[in-house]
Design an enzyme around this catalytic site. Structure first.
Site, mmCIF file in Angstrom:
data_model
loop_
_atom_site.group_PDB
_atom_site.id
_atom_site.type_symbol
_atom_site.label_atom_id
_atom_site.label_comp_id
_atom_site.label_asym_id
_atom_site.label_seq_id
_atom_site.Cartn_x
_atom_site.Cartn_y
_atom_site.Cartn_z
ATOM 1 N N GLY A 14 -7.500 -42.088 -8.245
ATOM 2 C CA GLY A 14 -8.089 -42.814 -9.377
ATOM 3 C C GLY A 14 -7.760 -42.112 -10.687
ATOM 4 O O GLY A 14 -7.838 -40.886 -10.763
ATOM 5 N N ARG A 75 -2.640 -44.894 -4.895
ATOM 6 C CA ARG A 75 -3.141 -44.303 -3.640
ATOM 7 C C ARG A 75 -2.136 -44.740 -2.589
ATOM 8 O O ARG A 75 -2.098 -45.903 -2.207
ATOM 9 C CB ARG A 75 -4.535 -44.836 -3.309
ATOM 10 N N ASP A 106 -9.672 -34.735 -4.322
ATOM 11 C CA ASP A 106 -9.469 -33.993 -3.066
ATOM 12 C C ASP A 106 -8.533 -34.710 -2.083
ATOM 13 O O ASP A 106 -7.814 -34.061 -1.323
ATOM 14 C CB ASP A 106 -10.786 -33.581 -2.403
ATOM 15 N N THR A 129 -10.595 -36.202 -11.699
ATOM 16 C CA THR A 129 -11.385 -37.341 -11.192
ATOM 17 C C THR A 129 -12.652 -37.434 -12.026
ATOM 18 O O THR A 129 -13.208 -36.401 -12.416
ATOM 19 C CB THR A 129 -11.761 -37.193 -9.706
ATOM 20 N N ASP A 131 -15.422 -38.252 -10.931
ATOM 21 C CA ASP A 131 -16.602 -38.035 -10.074
ATOM 22 C C ASP A 131 -17.204 -36.630 -10.144
ATOM 23 O O ASP A 131 -18.337 -36.418 -9.745
ATOM 24 C CB ASP A 131 -16.263 -38.348 -8.616
ATOM 25 N N ASP A 133 -16.739 -34.202 -8.229
ATOM 26 C CA ASP A 133 -17.254 -33.848 -6.900
ATOM 27 C C ASP A 133 -16.359 -32.830 -6.177
ATOM 28 O O ASP A 133 -16.339 -32.793 -4.958
ATOM 29 C CB ASP A 133 -17.385 -35.120 -6.047
ATOM 30 N N ARG A 175 -18.588 -42.756 -5.322
ATOM 31 C CA ARG A 175 -18.832 -43.280 -3.969
ATOM 32 C C ARG A 175 -19.331 -42.205 -3.015
ATOM 33 O O ARG A 175 -19.970 -42.504 -2.026
ATOM 34 C CB ARG A 175 -17.584 -43.968 -3.419
#
Ligand code: F6P
Length: 323
Positions: A14, A75, A106, A129, A131, A133, A175
């Protein structure tokens, strides 16, 4: 070890605001070290399809402030196959690439880890990213901008929520992680955040709705939470609490776009320099991260396997303040 003469850089997974600043930093640092540098368009897919482009200092002019990624991203399903990876390797060899910088999340590092076990080409990763995360870094490129975008949107929704005494369920990205939701919740004074890291939030939500009839509520719903998406949660709870005038907003991909914040530009610039430094230093299969305001090197297998903790203290701050 063979001397590095030529490197490649690409963005993967992303997109995230600040990826352009990261590409710029990698290209300019490589050139400063007298290395040749190529960009690979569309991530691993472009590596397979031989979509390489020579990068000059001018190629990355006037992009530091732009969202998205000039190299585009993808992707790639094909890269998951040994045949796909073989094609990618043949293209890297064809262009005489000695080492690669991958900017992504990741999943992208996992691909790089597998590839460099099969083929002898060093990869260094930069965390990109929205996120946030990723294990081993306090911040990922793009998170700060996305968070600010979310906060701006929620502030606007809050105005109308208050005027009409309505309850809004606002879905944000993430997500697998609730970093955007939790930090946006604290920054906007939301009444509640639903995040993947916390189980059993139904009861708390029920209590909030019972106690707050005829007043406005902002409930931030991280995509991957344990109850459901914003539409689903709103439907299930809205039936019972009709007086709340329940409304739903899914912020969606607007969170991924826009001009990167000063922090994301700075982070991407520092990490880009560090990534090329690491390559020259003959490091491989590591991510350059940012911890306690310092550059750190984290092995790919740790960033892939490790789960970044949401942080008890942030949860506590939110619990105290969201009353
Ligand atoms: O990983 C970044 C992310 O923005 C997630 O927060 C989100 O779930 C996902 O990507 C969306 O992916 P896509 O753009 O492929 O729909």
């Amino acid at each position: 070890m063979a001397k590095i003469k030529k490197i490649a850089v690409f963005t993967s997974g992303g997109d995230a605001p600040g990826m352009n600043a990261a590409v710029r930093a990698v290209v300019r640092t490589a050139l400063a070290h007298k290395l040749d540098v190529m960009g690979i368009n569309r991530g691993y897919q472009g590596m397979i399809e031989d979509d390489f482009v020579k990068m000059k200092s001018k190629s990355v002019r006037n992009i530091i402030q732009r969202g998205g990624t000039i190299l585009r991203t993808a992707r790639s399903e094909e890269f998951r196959t040994p045949e796909g990876r073989k094609k990618a390797f043949d293209n890297l060899k064809k262009h005489k690439i000695d080492a690669v910088v991958v900017i992504g999340g990741d999943g992208s590092f996992k691909g790089a880890g597998i590839f460099s076990q099969e083929y002898d080409i060093p990869f260094v990763g930069m965390p990109g990213t929205i996120d946030n995360d990723m294990f081993g870094t306090d911040y990922t490129i793009g998170f700060d901008t996305a968070l600010n975008t979310v906060v701006e949107a929620i502030d606007k929704i809050k105005d109308t929520a208050f005027s009409h005494d309505r309850t809004f369920f606002i879905e944000v990205m993430g997500r697998d992680a609730g970093f955007i939701a939790l930090k946006a919740g604290i920054a906007t004074g939301a009444e509640m955040v639903l995040i993947p890291e916390v189980e059993g939030q139904e009861k708390q939500l029920e209590e909030l709705l019972q106690s707050s009839e005829k007043s406005s509520n902002i409930i931030i719903v991280a995509e991957g939470n344990n109850i459901g998406g914003a539409h689903e949660v709103a439907k299930n709870f809205g039936k019972k609490y009709k007086d709340h005038g329940v409304r739903v907003n899914v912020l969606g991909h607007m969170q991924r776009g826009g001009s990167p914040s000063a922090f994301d530009r700075f982070l991407a610039s520092r990490l880009g320099v560090a990534a090329v430094d690491a390559i020259i230093d003959n490091q491989r299969s590591i991510m350059v991260g940012y911890k306690n305001h310092e550059i750190v090197h984290v092995p790919f297998n740790k960033t892939i396997k490790g789960k970044r903790d949401i942080g008890e203290e942030l949860l506590r701050v939110n619990d105290i303040l969201a009353k």
